[in-house]
Motif scaffolding. Sequence first.
Motif, short mmCIF file in Angstrom:
data_model
loop_
_atom_site.label_atom_id
_atom_site.label_comp_id
_atom_site.label_asym_id
_atom_site.label_seq_id
_atom_site.Cartn_x
_atom_site.Cartn_y
_atom_site.Cartn_z
N PRO A 44 -78.59 -128.85 71.77
CA PRO A 44 -79.52 -129.52 72.21
C PRO A 44 -80.46 -130.24 71.08
O PRO A 44 -80.99 -129.18 70.05
CB PRO A 44 -80.46 -128.92 73.17
N GLY A 45 -80.62 -131.43 70.92
CA GLY A 45 -81.80 -131.82 69.97
C GLY A 45 -81.16 -131.97 68.40
O GLY A 45 -82.08 -132.56 67.55
N VAL A 46 -80.02 -131.89 68.41
CA VAL A 46 -78.93 -132.20 67.10
C VAL A 46 -78.60 -133.54 66.92
O VAL A 46 -78.22 -134.11 67.91
CB VAL A 46 -78.05 -131.25 67.02
N PHE A 47 -79.11 -134.22 65.81
CA PHE A 47 -78.30 -135.59 65.40
C PHE A 47 -76.88 -135.38 64.85
O PHE A 47 -76.73 -134.70 63.74
CB PHE A 47 -79.36 -135.93 64.41
N TYR A 48 -75.90 -135.80 65.79
CA TYR A 48 -74.51 -135.89 65.13
C TYR A 48 -74.16 -137.14 64.87
O TYR A 48 -74.74 -138.19 65.28
CB TYR A 48 -73.79 -135.53 66.46
N TYR A 49 -73.31 -136.90 63.89
CA TYR A 49 -72.48 -138.16 63.14
C TYR A 49 -70.92 -138.04 63.87
O TYR A 49 -70.46 -136.99 64.14
CB TYR A 49 -72.23 -138.02 61.75
N TRP A 50 -70.34 -139.04 64.19
CA TRP A 50 -69.15 -139.18 64.51
C TRP A 50 -68.35 -140.52 64.19
O TRP A 50 -69.04 -141.54 63.66
CB TRP A 50 -69.09 -139.11 66.06
N ARG A 51 -67.23 -140.20 64.08
CA ARG A 51 -66.18 -141.24 63.62
C ARG A 51 -64.86 -141.36 64.45
O ARG A 51 -64.33 -140.42 64.93
CB ARG A 51 -65.81 -141.02 62.08
N LEU A 52 -64.39 -142.55 64.47
CA LEU A 52 -63.23 -142.86 65.19
C LEU A 52 -61.98 -143.01 64.15
O LEU A 52 -62.33 -144.14 63.37
CB LEU A 52 -63.28 -143.95 66.11
N GLU A 88 -72.46 -132.36 62.68
CA GLU A 88 -73.79 -132.25 62.59
C GLU A 88 -74.77 -132.40 61.22
O GLU A 88 -75.69 -132.36 61.14
CB GLU A 88 -74.55 -130.96 63.26
N PHE A 89 -73.72 -132.54 60.18
CA PHE A 89 -74.10 -132.67 58.74
C PHE A 89 -73.99 -134.06 58.37
O PHE A 89 -72.93 -134.67 58.63
CB PHE A 89 -73.48 -131.81 57.95
N ARG A 90 -74.77 -134.61 57.39
CA ARG A 90 -74.73 -135.96 56.92
C ARG A 90 -73.55 -136.12 56.21
O ARG A 90 -72.90 -137.13 56.20
CB ARG A 90 -76.14 -136.30 56.25
N ASP A 91 -73.34 -135.08 55.32
CA ASP A 91 -72.29 -135.18 54.49
C ASP A 91 -70.84 -134.41 54.99
O ASP A 91 -69.94 -134.09 54.30
CB ASP A 91 -72.44 -134.77 53.04
N GLY A 92 -70.85 -134.19 56.28
CA GLY A 92 -69.72 -133.14 57.04
C GLY A 92 -68.58 -133.92 56.52
O GLY A 92 -67.62 -133.02 56.45
N PHE A 93 -68.36 -135.04 56.89
CA PHE A 93 -66.86 -135.90 56.73
C PHE A 93 -66.46 -135.61 55.30
O PHE A 93 -65.61 -135.20 55.01
CB PHE A 93 -66.90 -137.01 57.03
N ILE A 94 -67.27 -135.57 54.26
CA ILE A 94 -66.95 -135.55 52.82
C ILE A 94 -66.73 -134.22 52.54
O ILE A 94 -65.82 -133.83 51.68
CB ILE A 94 -67.96 -136.17 52.07
#
Length: 159
Positions: A119-127, A89-95
Amino acid sequence: MNRLVSCCVLLAGGAGFAAAAEFAPAGETVRTATILSAPASYDRPSADRFTTLSVDARCSSTVKRANEITLGWKVKREGAQAFRVDVSEFRDGFITGRYLTSGARPATQNAIVLEAAAPGVFYYWRLLVRSGEDWVHAANGRFDSPICPYDGDREGGRE
């Protein structure tokens, strides 16, 4: 983001769900694993020429106030041995290592259901795709987790 999020795994070509699995906070082993490539920024969706992503985020038709998010992919990469899905849920979460991971999944799998997303959270995901000993970034995207209100009986406003 140190909570576990339960999910079920949808198998490629399967008619149903497999045994329950969990997304878990990325541990030291996962965070320090070498990933051979990464996008310039996770703010923009991207994919290699072998991969297509899809997201189906909607309110549950069976559970009040719950959302259902299916993260799907099609990969035409030769030699893919396993997949891994990471969600933050964090822009820099993967880093920064603030993400949840599904862990290694079979190469026959093509989707995973994320339950209990806030609810209402903007998520980032990667494969990520495992080829040999290394993980390779295949694609990444973003999605909004829907807010799913429930006001009782649709006709009279009561349950």
